[in-house]
Design a protein around this motif. Structure first.
Motif, PDB file in Angstrom:
ATOM      1  N   SER A  18       3.176  -7.264 -19.070  1.00 21.76           N
ATOM      2  CA  SER A  18       3.919  -6.518 -20.087  1.00 21.76           C
ATOM      3  C   SER A  18       3.969  -5.017 -19.832  1.00 21.76           C
ATOM      4  O   SER A  18       4.852  -4.325 -20.341  1.00 21.76           O
ATOM      5  CB  SER A  18       3.326  -6.788 -21.476  1.00 21.76           C
ATOM      6  N   ASP A  58       6.416 -11.538 -19.364  1.00 21.34           N
ATOM      7  CA  ASP A  58       6.880 -10.375 -20.126  1.00 21.34           C
ATOM      8  C   ASP A  58       7.202  -9.258 -19.138  1.00 21.34           C
ATOM      9  O   ASP A  58       6.320  -8.617 -18.582  1.00 21.34           O
ATOM     10  CB  ASP A  58       5.793  -9.921 -21.101  1.00 21.34           C
ATOM     11  N   SER A  85       9.372  -6.832 -19.983  1.00 23.43           N
ATOM     12  CA  SER A  85      10.183  -5.964 -20.842  1.00 23.43           C
ATOM     13  C   SER A  85      10.129  -4.493 -20.453  1.00 23.43           C
ATOM     14  O   SER A  85      11.030  -3.724 -20.789  1.00 23.43           O
ATOM     15  CB  SER A  85       9.765  -6.132 -22.306  1.00 23.43           C
ATOM     16  N   ASP A 115      12.745 -10.923 -20.187  1.00 29.56           N
ATOM     17  CA  ASP A 115      13.279  -9.691 -20.772  1.00 29.56           C
ATOM     18  C   ASP A 115      13.473  -8.663 -19.664  1.00 29.56           C
ATOM     19  O   ASP A 115      12.515  -8.119 -19.121  1.00 29.56           O
ATOM     20  CB  ASP A 115      12.303  -9.160 -21.823  1.00 29.56           C
ATOM     21  N   SER A 170      15.569  -6.050 -20.162  1.00 29.13           N
ATOM     22  CA  SER A 170      16.396  -5.066 -20.869  1.00 29.13           C
ATOM     23  C   SER A 170      16.188  -3.635 -20.389  1.00 29.13           C
ATOM     24  O   SER A 170      17.042  -2.775 -20.615  1.00 29.13           O
ATOM     25  CB  SER A 170      16.140  -5.151 -22.375  1.00 29.13           C
TER      26      SER A 170
END
Lengths: 124, 533
Positions: free
Chosen positions: B268, B290, B292, B314, B316
């Motif tokens: 993450s 993760d 992200s 993710d 993004s």
């Protein structure tokens, strides 16, 4: 003190002859082998790092003598002398150059190589 | 001094369930790893080796086993094998010798060229390696072929620490208890028990192709995992280590070609996933990590040729997706990832030749689409992506030879259309896209040998006249080639490169096409068309 030496690709044979003169025997012909380091211009180097005595720098820059063990003339003294002529000693890191055998003092070999402008060859 | 219970010497003592390595009475060590003797692991004549930096009697300065190591900074040219197998490690080259250090006793590596080669005997070793270093101690499954093997990491460059305290390799796997006892023995004698304090694992196990299993070590403090396991080609699985603090995963598992699955690690905090799993070509699935915080996904899954699907991770924050899924040629579909921040899609899905459809992802920030879908030759249609910021469409759909139609994409910012649709052999018509910024259309529709219909006014506002090979080997109708030539006249291009090539299909008409050619030639164009006019 620790000496870290960057040997450009084209100088490996000469430098290995010098290593035999300054070292202990014919096995020191394998001092500069793998071209694992490169400068910003893409020139590649074989590097070595080792602790040396304070007297080493004087010895390395004095007139070279064929070692007693070399009764079979394994060493090319001409090559060793060429390497010696290209030798650059520095008590602080200086930029490695593709036409010099650059030897720098520094306790941390990897940090010294970084300060000499060398990085691991990126194998993609 | 031995710790006893009555008259019985204790081999192990525990605090709760935790084994105690050392116990003191005041300043006196009264218990030190029990009576475990790792040489006992070779009692049945098992092959292997055992090096102990803390047994100075086994260390010599010269490779012939002479000149004893006596003080710190002595070079180590010979490390005697205590397993009884005489697999002594020898370094004959002076500059490549490890250095003896004390406090604790260890063999220090410069990570430039230091290594102690040992000749692994015939049959090799398949079993367990216990490695105690100044930064951590762990046990690994290994398969080491007969021949030269570097103690001190591959070529002296890659090692999980900066000094070796103890190393045991046994042909024949150790039990968990034997491995734990050996680890404890090394720790008692100076090795650091856990990797828990290490922040940078950069290149620690890089190119350790002998590792067949990797332990669940403590990597909780690790922020930098660059190259950590790159080239661990024999690992078939990977444990659920703690990578929660990791930000840099560049090349971390690249070329782990035997991994068939990957654990749900905590990534993450990871920002850079550049080439992280590149060429992990045995991975058949990928977990929903993760990612992200990831900004750089360049090359991340390139060459993961066994992935048949991909999760909706993710992405993004991702800006760079260049080459990210290149050659993932078993993917039959692709998820609707958030690629809204992506600027580079160069070669992103190049040669994903099993994709039969493509989702309507957000590519609105993308500037480079060079080679993005080249060779995606199972795509029969293409979505109406937002390519309005795209400037580079070099070879973007080259060889997408199953596309039967092409959408009216916004290509208004595109300058480079070289090879863009070359070899799209199933296209029969083409939409009126915006080519106003285009300067080079070299070979753009070359070999589109079913392309019969091309719209009028397609090049009225172009910015450059390089149409070298643009329409060679096409099937344009007379109307279509006339449309193209008249539009080039309308562009008014009379400077710079001015070349136009057509072959195949119909010749330009005498009434419309040929006069257009005359005009173009009067403006300095070199025009070659079907029929030879």
């Amino acid at each position: 003190m620790r000496l870290t030496i960057a040997c450009p690709e084209a100088m490996r044979d000469d430098a290995n002859n010098l290593a035999m003169v300054l070292g202990f025997g014919p096995d020191d012909a394998a001092t500069y082998v793998a071209l694992n380091w490169q400068d910003a211009s893409g020139n590649v180097y074989a590097c070595a790092s080792l602790p040396v005595s304070d007297a080493f720098t004087t010895t390395a820059q004095a007139t070279l003598q064929r070692p007693a063990w070399d009764t079979d003339n394994v060493i090319s003294m001409a090559a060793a002398n060429r390497a010696q002529a290209a030798l650059v000693f520095s008590l602080t890191p200086v930029t490695a150059l593709p036409d010099k055998l650059t030897a720098c003092v520094g306790d941390d070999a990897l940090a010294t190589l970084a300060a000499m402008g060398l990085t691991h060859v990126v194998d993609v | 001094m031995a710790l006893t219970l009555g008259t019985t010497p204790l081999n192990k003592i525990y605090l709760g369930s935790t084994a105690i390595n050392k116990a003191y009475l005041g300043a006196t060590v009264v218990f030190s790893g029990g009576s475990f003797d790792p040489t006992s692991l070779f009692a049945a004549s098992q092959q292997g080796l055992l090096y102990e930096a803390f047994d100075i009697s086994t260390l010599f300065q010269l490779s012939d086993g002479t000149t004893a190591v006596t003080v710190a900074t002595d070079p180590i040219g010979y490390a005697g094998d205590k397993s009884g197998n005489s697999n002594h490690a020898i370094q004959a080259t002076a500059a490549a010798r490890l250095i003896y250090q004390t406090g604790p006793a260890r063999m220090a590596l410069d990570k430039v060229d230091d290594r102690l080669p040992v000749t692994v005997p015939g049959g090799g070793f398949t079993g367990t390696m216990v490695l105690g270093t100044d930064q951590g101690t762990a046990s690994y499954g290994v398969t080491i072929p007969a021949g030269a093997y570097d103690i001190g990491g591959r070529s002296g460059l890659y090692f999980p620490g900066t000094a070796l305290v103890g190393q045991l390799i046994r042909d024949g796997a150790l039990s968990d208890g034997e491995a734990a006892a050996t680890e404890a023995y090394f720790v008692v004698n100076g090795a650091t028990a856990s990797y828990g304090a290490v922040t940078s694992f950069a290149s620690f196990w890089r190119n350790w192709s002998e590792l067949t299993s990797f332990p669940l070590i403590n990597t909780a403090a690790g922020t930098n995992f660059i190259y950590a396991w790159r080239g661990c080609t024999s690992l078939t699985s990977f444990p659920l280590i703690n990578t929660a603090a990791g930000t840099n995963f560049i090349y971390a598992w690249r070329d782990c070609t035997s991994l068939t699955s990957f654990p749900l690690l905590d990534t993450s905090a990871g920002t850079s996933f550049n080439a992280t799993w590149q060429d992990c070509n045995s991975l058949t699935s990928f977990p929903l990590l993760d990612t992200s915080a990831g900004t750089n996904f360049a090359y991340a899954w390139r060459g993961c040729t066994s992935l048949t699907s991909f999760p909706l991770i993710d992405t993004s924050s991702g800006a760079n997706f260049a080459y990210a899924w290149q050659n993932c040629n078993s993917l039959t579909s692709f998820p609707l990832l958030d690629t809204s921040a992506g600027t580079s899609f160069a070669s992103t899905w190049l040669s994903c030749n099993s994709l039969t459809s493509f989702p309507l992802i957000d590519t609105s920030a993308g500037t480079s689409f060079a080679y993005a879908w080249r060779g995606c030759n199972s795509l029969t249609s293409f979505p109406l992506l937002d390519t309005s910021a795209g400037t580079n469409f070099n070879a973007t759909w080259l060889s997408c030879n199953s596309l039967t139609s092409f959408p009216l994409l916004d290509t208004s910012a595109g300058t480079n259309f070289i090879y863009a649709w070359r070899g799209c052999t199933s296209l029969t018509s083409f939409p009126l896209i915006d080519t106003s910024s285009g300067t080079s259309f070299r070979a753009a529709w070359q070999d589109c040998n079913s392309l019969t219909s091309f719209p009028a006014n397609a090049f009225d506002d172009i910015s450059g006249g390089d149409f070298t090979g643009a329409f060679t080997s096409t099937a344009l109708t007379e109307t279509s080639i006339d449309n193209v030539l008249v539009s080039l006249v309308a562009s008014g291009i009379a400077a710079g490169t001015r070349v136009f090539d057509q072959s195949g299909g119909s010749a330009p008409s005498a009434g419309t096409g040929q006069p257009a050619i005359d005009t173009l030639r009067s403006r300095g164009w070199t025009v070659t068309v079907t029929g030879g006019y």
